[in-house]
Write a protein that holds these residues in place. Sequence first.
Motif, PDB file in Angstrom:
ATOM      1  N   MET A   7      -0.249  -4.370   8.840  1.00  0.00           N
ATOM      2  CA  MET A   7       1.070  -3.758   8.661  1.00  0.00           C
ATOM      3  C   MET A   7       0.963  -2.628   7.647  1.00  0.00           C
ATOM      4  O   MET A   7       0.471  -2.829   6.532  1.00  0.00           O
ATOM      5  N   LYS A   8       1.391  -1.477   8.043  1.00  0.00           N
ATOM      6  CA  LYS A   8       1.258  -0.294   7.195  1.00  0.00           C
ATOM      7  C   LYS A   8       2.131  -0.414   5.948  1.00  0.00           C
ATOM      8  O   LYS A   8       3.309  -0.703   6.015  1.00  0.00           O
ATOM      9  N   ILE A   9       1.498  -0.174   4.828  1.00  0.00           N
ATOM     10  CA  ILE A   9       2.224  -0.140   3.556  1.00  0.00           C
ATOM     11  C   ILE A   9       2.980   1.185   3.496  1.00  0.00           C
ATOM     12  O   ILE A   9       2.430   2.235   3.845  1.00  0.00           O
ATOM     13  N   PRO A  10       4.245   1.179   3.080  1.00  0.00           N
ATOM     14  CA  PRO A  10       5.013   2.427   3.009  1.00  0.00           C
ATOM     15  C   PRO A  10       4.298   3.481   2.160  1.00  0.00           C
ATOM     16  O   PRO A  10       3.628   3.152   1.170  1.00  0.00           O
ATOM     17  N   ASP A  11       4.444   4.730   2.561  1.00  0.00           N
ATOM     18  CA  ASP A  11       3.785   5.840   1.859  1.00  0.00           C
ATOM     19  C   ASP A  11       4.090   5.837   0.358  1.00  0.00           C
ATOM     20  O   ASP A  11       3.222   6.133  -0.454  1.00  0.00           O
ATOM     21  N   GLU A  12       5.345   5.487   0.000  1.00  0.00           N
ATOM     22  CA  GLU A  12       5.729   5.486  -1.414  1.00  0.00           C
ATOM     23  C   GLU A  12       4.930   4.466  -2.234  1.00  0.00           C
ATOM     24  O   GLU A  12       4.840   4.578  -3.445  1.00  0.00           O
ATOM     25  N   LEU A  13       4.374   3.472  -1.548  1.00  0.00           N
ATOM     26  CA  LEU A  13       3.641   2.410  -2.233  1.00  0.00           C
ATOM     27  C   LEU A  13       2.140   2.478  -1.979  1.00  0.00           C
ATOM     28  O   LEU A  13       1.388   1.662  -2.498  1.00  0.00           O
TER      29      LEU A  13
ATOM     30  N   ALA B 105      -1.017  -5.694  -0.890  1.00  0.00           N
ATOM     31  CA  ALA B 105      -1.497  -6.396   0.293  1.00  0.00           C
ATOM     32  C   ALA B 105      -0.366  -7.283   0.813  1.00  0.00           C
ATOM     33  O   ALA B 105       0.637  -7.487   0.119  1.00  0.00           O
ATOM     34  N   PRO B 106      -0.531  -7.822   2.010  1.00  0.00           N
ATOM     35  CA  PRO B 106       0.519  -8.705   2.535  1.00  0.00           C
ATOM     36  C   PRO B 106       0.866  -9.870   1.602  1.00  0.00           C
ATOM     37  O   PRO B 106       1.987 -10.347   1.613  1.00  0.00           O
ATOM     38  N   ARG B 107      -0.074 -10.302   0.746  1.00  0.00           N
ATOM     39  CA  ARG B 107       0.212 -11.411  -0.176  1.00  0.00           C
ATOM     40  C   ARG B 107       1.341 -11.057  -1.145  1.00  0.00           C
ATOM     41  O   ARG B 107       2.015 -11.944  -1.667  1.00  0.00           O
ATOM     42  N   HIS B 108       1.551  -9.762  -1.372  1.00  0.00           N
ATOM     43  CA  HIS B 108       2.630  -9.349  -2.272  1.00  0.00           C
ATOM     44  C   HIS B 108       4.002  -9.458  -1.599  1.00  0.00           C
ATOM     45  O   HIS B 108       5.023  -9.461  -2.284  1.00  0.00           O
TER      46      HIS B 108
ATOM     47  N   THR C  48      12.079  -8.308 -11.970  1.00  0.00           N
ATOM     48  CA  THR C  48      12.893  -7.729 -10.902  1.00  0.00           C
ATOM     49  C   THR C  48      12.146  -6.555 -10.282  1.00  0.00           C
ATOM     50  O   THR C  48      11.192  -6.025 -10.862  1.00  0.00           O
ATOM     51  N   LEU C  49      12.583  -6.161  -9.095  1.00  0.00           N
ATOM     52  CA  LEU C  49      12.018  -4.965  -8.458  1.00  0.00           C
ATOM     53  C   LEU C  49      12.522  -3.731  -9.175  1.00  0.00           C
ATOM     54  O   LEU C  49      13.701  -3.649  -9.536  1.00  0.00           O
ATOM     55  N   ALA C  50      11.643  -2.766  -9.371  1.00  0.00           N
ATOM     56  CA  ALA C  50      12.061  -1.492  -9.960  1.00  0.00           C
ATOM     57  C   ALA C  50      12.933  -0.761  -8.942  1.00  0.00           C
ATOM     58  O   ALA C  50      12.624  -0.737  -7.744  1.00  0.00           O
ATOM     59  N   ASP C  51      14.024  -0.200  -9.413  1.00  0.00           N
ATOM     60  CA  ASP C  51      14.941   0.519  -8.510  1.00  0.00           C
ATOM     61  C   ASP C  51      14.234   1.628  -7.740  1.00  0.00           C
ATOM     62  O   ASP C  51      14.573   1.897  -6.587  1.00  0.00           O
ATOM     63  N   THR C  52      13.244   2.261  -8.364  1.00  0.00           N
ATOM     64  CA  THR C  52      12.550   3.380  -7.715  1.00  0.00           C
ATOM     65  C   THR C  52      11.766   2.948  -6.474  1.00  0.00           C
ATOM     66  O   THR C  52      11.482   3.778  -5.623  1.00  0.00           O
ATOM     67  N   HIS C  53      11.430   1.664  -6.366  1.00  0.00           N
ATOM     68  CA  HIS C  53      10.642   1.191  -5.224  1.00  0.00           C
ATOM     69  C   HIS C  53      11.378   0.179  -4.353  1.00  0.00           C
ATOM     70  O   HIS C  53      10.847  -0.270  -3.347  1.00  0.00           O
ATOM     71  N   ARG C  54      12.598  -0.165  -4.730  1.00  0.00           N
ATOM     72  CA  ARG C  54      13.352  -1.186  -3.995  1.00  0.00           C
ATOM     73  C   ARG C  54      13.535  -0.817  -2.515  1.00  0.00           C
ATOM     74  O   ARG C  54      13.329  -1.647  -1.630  1.00  0.00           O
ATOM     75  N   ALA C  55      13.899   0.405  -2.209  1.00  0.00           N
ATOM     76  CA  ALA C  55      14.141   0.808  -0.817  1.00  0.00           C
ATOM     77  C   ALA C  55      12.857   0.734   0.013  1.00  0.00           C
ATOM     78  O   ALA C  55      12.877   0.266   1.155  1.00  0.00           O
ATOM     79  N   ALA C  56      11.743   1.163  -0.556  1.00  0.00           N
ATOM     80  CA  ALA C  56      10.471   1.114   0.176  1.00  0.00           C
ATOM     81  C   ALA C  56      10.069  -0.332   0.467  1.00  0.00           C
ATOM     82  O   ALA C  56       9.608  -0.652   1.570  1.00  0.00           O
TER      83      ALA C  56
ATOM     84  N   ASP D 114      12.145  -2.900   0.642  1.00  0.00           N
ATOM     85  CA  ASP D 114      13.121  -3.394   1.619  1.00  0.00           C
ATOM     86  C   ASP D 114      12.716  -2.961   3.029  1.00  0.00           C
ATOM     87  O   ASP D 114      12.730  -3.765   3.964  1.00  0.00           O
ATOM     88  N   ASN D 115      12.317  -1.711   3.189  1.00  0.00           N
ATOM     89  CA  ASN D 115      11.895  -1.220   4.507  1.00  0.00           C
ATOM     90  C   ASN D 115      10.631  -1.915   4.990  1.00  0.00           C
ATOM     91  O   ASN D 115      10.482  -2.207   6.184  1.00  0.00           O
ATOM     92  N   TRP D 116       9.694  -2.178   4.078  1.00  0.00           N
ATOM     93  CA  TRP D 116       8.452  -2.863   4.425  1.00  0.00           C
ATOM     94  C   TRP D 116       8.759  -4.271   4.954  1.00  0.00           C
ATOM     95  O   TRP D 116       8.253  -4.693   5.990  1.00  0.00           O
TER      96      TRP D 116
END
Length: 143
Positions: free
Chosen positions: A25-31, A37-40, A97-105, A107-109
């Motif tokens: 599964m492709k990791i989002p470009d922002e990440l 890895a999928p374990r995360h 908590t998730l950092a707001d800067t990466h939350r959307a990426a 969520d999309n993943w």
Amino acid sequence: MSSVDESIRTLLLLMPRLVGRAKRMKIPDELAGMNLAPRHLSLFAYLLFDGPLGVNDLAERLEVTPATVSLMVGDLTRQGILERREHPDDRRRAIVTLADTHRAAIDNWLARSAHAWRQALEPLTDDQRRLFVQTLRTYEDAI
């Protein structure tokens, strides 16, 4: 061959393909480049769905030691993916908590898998869904 044996054969052939697809599964470009890895995904899913959690809570849910979670959280915090702050009632405890800067990426993943599970589970009744989830848990415990 019994129907149980046929089902086992089918699942033995299917499971490696499912695991392989999850790993690809492709990791989002922002990440990308953050050594994820999928374990995360399980860690991210708990934080996304359940909100901020303590390290011990995460360890219990992920079924790993608090030390393992601390190492993961430390690494992900240094990369800016997670944020760690003091618990309001106990300064010795950290809340993650998730950092707001990466939350959307993130969520999309996770949404990709959630969409696939929705397609598979929606046609089932509540009882069938419970049986399916319980079957997977029983398999996990047995293996």
